[in-house]
Design a protein around this motif. Structure first.
Motif, PDB file in Angstrom:
ATOM      1  N   PRO A  53       0.800  -1.233   0.000  1.00 55.43           N
ATOM      2  CA  PRO A  53       0.000   0.000   0.000  1.00 55.43           C
ATOM      3  C   PRO A  53       0.834   1.286   0.000  1.00 55.43           C
ATOM      4  CG  PRO A  53      -0.867  -1.549   1.599  1.00 55.43           C
ATOM      5  CD  PRO A  53       0.430  -2.115   1.108  1.00 55.43           C
ATOM      6  N   THR A  54       2.078   1.233   0.544  1.00 59.23           N
ATOM      7  CA  THR A  54       2.895   2.446   0.602  1.00 59.23           C
ATOM      8  C   THR A  54       4.334   2.156   0.197  1.00 59.23           C
ATOM      9  OG1 THR A  54       3.609   2.149   2.881  1.00 59.23           O
ATOM     10  CG2 THR A  54       1.518   3.327   2.542  1.00 59.23           C
ATOM     11  N   LEU A  55       5.021   3.208  -0.223  1.00 59.29           N
ATOM     12  CA  LEU A  55       6.438   3.101  -0.559  1.00 59.29           C
ATOM     13  C   LEU A  55       7.257   2.737   0.673  1.00 59.29           C
ATOM     14  CD1 LEU A  55       8.774   3.433  -2.544  1.00 59.29           C
ATOM     15  CD2 LEU A  55       8.725   5.889  -2.068  1.00 59.29           C
ATOM     16  N   GLU A  56       6.868   3.252   1.823  1.00 63.51           N
ATOM     17  CA  GLU A  56       7.592   2.953   3.063  1.00 63.51           C
ATOM     18  C   GLU A  56       7.583   1.459   3.371  1.00 63.51           C
ATOM     19  OE1 GLU A  56       5.228   5.415   2.800  1.00 63.51           O
ATOM     20  OE2 GLU A  56       6.709   7.034   2.683  1.00 63.51           O
ATOM     21  N   ILE A  57       6.447   0.812   3.190  1.00 65.07           N
ATOM     22  CA  ILE A  57       6.356  -0.635   3.425  1.00 65.07           C
ATOM     23  C   ILE A  57       7.236  -1.376   2.425  1.00 65.07           C
ATOM     24  CG2 ILE A  57       4.830  -2.647   3.379  1.00 65.07           C
ATOM     25  CD1 ILE A  57       2.591  -0.782   4.419  1.00 65.07           C
ATOM     26  N   CYS A  58       7.224  -0.943   1.180  1.00 61.85           N
ATOM     27  CA  CYS A  58       8.083  -1.568   0.162  1.00 61.85           C
ATOM     28  C   CYS A  58       9.547  -1.472   0.563  1.00 61.85           C
ATOM     29  CB  CYS A  58       7.881  -0.901  -1.197  1.00 61.85           C
ATOM     30  SG  CYS A  58       6.270  -1.185  -1.943  1.00 61.85           S
TER      31      CYS A  58
END
Length: 72
Positions: A53-58
């Motif tokens: 859902p987010t770039l941070e999680i990726c």
């Protein structure tokens, strides 16, 4: 929409990250935005790819992958 690949092959260069946001089901009016993420390892060129859902999680997933890779 930006593409992360050319004819099915990732365009990500060694030591770089590429990402793009997309809507999973744009016709539905609920939140369905996701990030497709590629990172190519600097030393051996192995590709890490994920969707979240987010770039941070990726990036967190990438960091975990890098830790596991270094631990081998």
């Amino acid at each position: 929409m930006k593409s992360l690949n050319n004819n099915g092959v990732s365009t990500c260069m060694a030591g770089q990250e590429n990402y793009v946001y997309f809507n999973l089901m744009p016709r539905l009016r609920r939140k369905s935005r996701y990030c497709q993420y590629d990172y190519r390892h600097e030393e051996d060129g192995e590709l890490f790819s994920t969707v979240a859902p987010t770039l941070e999680i990726c990036r967190q997933r990438r960091d975990e992958w890098l830790k596991n890779k270094e631990g081998k």
